[in-house]
Design an enzyme around this catalytic site. Structure first.
Site, mmCIF file in Angstrom:
data_model
loop_
_atom_site.group_PDB
_atom_site.id
_atom_site.type_symbol
_atom_site.label_atom_id
_atom_site.label_comp_id
_atom_site.label_asym_id
_atom_site.label_seq_id
_atom_site.Cartn_x
_atom_site.Cartn_y
_atom_site.Cartn_z
ATOM 1 C CG ASN A 9 -4.401 7.282 -7.943
ATOM 2 O OD1 ASN A 9 -4.514 7.199 -9.167
ATOM 3 N ND2 ASN A 9 -3.250 7.091 -7.302
ATOM 4 C CE LYS A 11 -2.969 3.619 -6.639
ATOM 5 N NZ LYS A 11 -2.221 2.881 -5.631
ATOM 6 C CG HIS A 95 0.975 7.896 -6.437
ATOM 7 N ND1 HIS A 95 1.513 6.629 -6.382
ATOM 8 C CD2 HIS A 95 -0.179 7.857 -5.741
ATOM 9 C CE1 HIS A 95 0.687 5.865 -5.671
ATOM 10 N NE2 HIS A 95 -0.349 6.590 -5.274
ATOM 11 C CD GLU A 97 1.095 3.088 -7.220
ATOM 12 O OE1 GLU A 97 0.405 3.545 -8.145
ATOM 13 O OE2 GLU A 97 0.603 2.572 -6.197
ATOM 14 C CD GLU A 167 -1.283 8.410 -1.471
ATOM 15 O OE1 GLU A 167 -2.451 8.024 -1.448
ATOM 16 O OE2 GLU A 167 -0.536 8.291 -2.453
ATOM 17 N N GLY A 173 -1.991 0.134 -1.055
ATOM 18 C CA GLY A 173 -2.365 -1.107 -1.724
ATOM 19 C C GLY A 173 -2.032 -2.364 -0.935
ATOM 20 C CB SER A 212 -4.907 0.379 2.988
ATOM 21 O OG SER A 212 -3.977 -0.304 2.155
HETATM 22 P P1 PGA Z 1 -4.726 2.442 -1.915
HETATM 23 O O1 PGA Z 1 -3.916 3.511 -2.808
HETATM 24 O O2 PGA Z 1 -5.941 3.157 -1.391
HETATM 25 O O3 PGA Z 1 -5.073 1.344 -2.872
HETATM 26 O O4 PGA Z 1 -3.815 2.015 -0.831
HETATM 27 C C1 PGA Z 1 -3.800 4.839 -2.402
HETATM 28 C C2 PGA Z 1 -2.959 5.587 -3.395
HETATM 29 O O5 PGA Z 1 -2.013 5.023 -3.951
HETATM 30 O O6 PGA Z 1 -3.206 6.782 -3.648
#
Ligand code: PGA
Length: 248
Positions: A9, A11, A95, A97, A167, A173, A212
């Site tokens: 992803n 982003k 997601h 976000e 997640e 992140g 992460s």
């Molecule tokens: P990350 O993000 O691997 O940077 O933690 C995962 C995601 O948001 O799908």
């Protein structure tokens, strides 16, 4: 037996040049990836370019979102049939976000899941709890509620056409990964919940872990019984951090 899927992803990251480099590097390393499905989800605007570069390769393209509508007066939106037409196979929906920054609800997510599915895309449905929700012991309630929104709208069978990504929001992140045991417990809960409604769907559906995940922790997470892959943010932005996860 469920296949392993590793999806990147990206982003809101990249430029024409950096994405060309990333895709070229990924293609160069893919010969060492066997038995794992791989997908990348670029920002909308780069999807046609990436799809063209990846045509005929083993790497699929996905979107990071899609509209809940097919067409019409919805300024700024991109519809699932358009994404399909431009080469997408997958579409991430719900997601954290999108939920936390853009205020998307469980119902919005379910409608987007339905739109993606109707267009022939494979929706990647993201679910997961906030840190506060974990600390309050309601992780399973939150995940169940997020899954139920789709099950109530589309029926449990609809989950067989998608992928689920667990997640935990506190792990996204942050560099703080759920332990393999913590993740496995929620994955098993998700599969068990689906199994109570339809055993075949539960046995079939891929459940990815996201938050992460990186080259250092992927192997132990992916070794867990109910973890069928990963949804990778930060570590998907360079081939040398993403490919080792695909190989794990
Ligand atoms: P990350 O993000 O691997 O940077 O933690 C995962 C995601 O948001 O799908």
């Amino acid at each position: 037996m469920r296949k392993t899927l590793v999806a990147g992803n990206w982003k809101l990251n990249g430029s024409k040049d950096s994405i060309k480099t990333l895709v070229t590097d990924l293609l160069a390393g893919m010969s060492e990836v066997t038995d794992t499905q791989v997908a990348v989800c670029p920002p909308y605007i780069y999807i046609p370019m990436v799809a063209e570069m990846l045509e005929g390769s083993a790497v699929a393209v996905g979107s990071q979102d899609n509209a809940d509508q097919e067409s019409g007066a919805f300024t700024g939106e991109v519809a699932a049939p358009m994404l399909k037409e431009m080469g997408c196979t997958y579409a991430i929906v719900g997601h954290s976000e999108r939920r936390s920054i853009y205020g998307e609800t469980d119902a919005d997510t379910a409608n987007k899941y339905a739109a993606a599915r109707k267009a022939g895309l494979t929706p990647i449905l993201c679910v997961g709890e906030l840190l506060e929700e974990r600390e309050n012991g309601i992780t399973e309630d939150v995940v169940a509620r997020q899954l139920d929104a789709v099950i109530d709208l589309e029926g449990v069978e609809a989950l067989a056409d998608g992928v689920i990504a667990y997640e935990p929001v506190w792990a996204i992140g942050t560099g703080k990964t759920a332990s393999p045991e913590q993740a496995q417990a929620v994955h098993a809960f998700i599969r068990g919940k689906i199994s109570a409604l339809n055993e075949d769907v539960a046995a079939k559906v891929q459940i990815l872990y996201g938050g992460s995940m990186n080259a250092g922790n992927a192997a132990e997470l992916l070794a867990m019984e109910d973890i069928d892959g990963g949804l990778i943010g930060g570590a998907s932005l360079a081939a040398d951090t993403f490919l080792p996860i695909c190989k794990a």
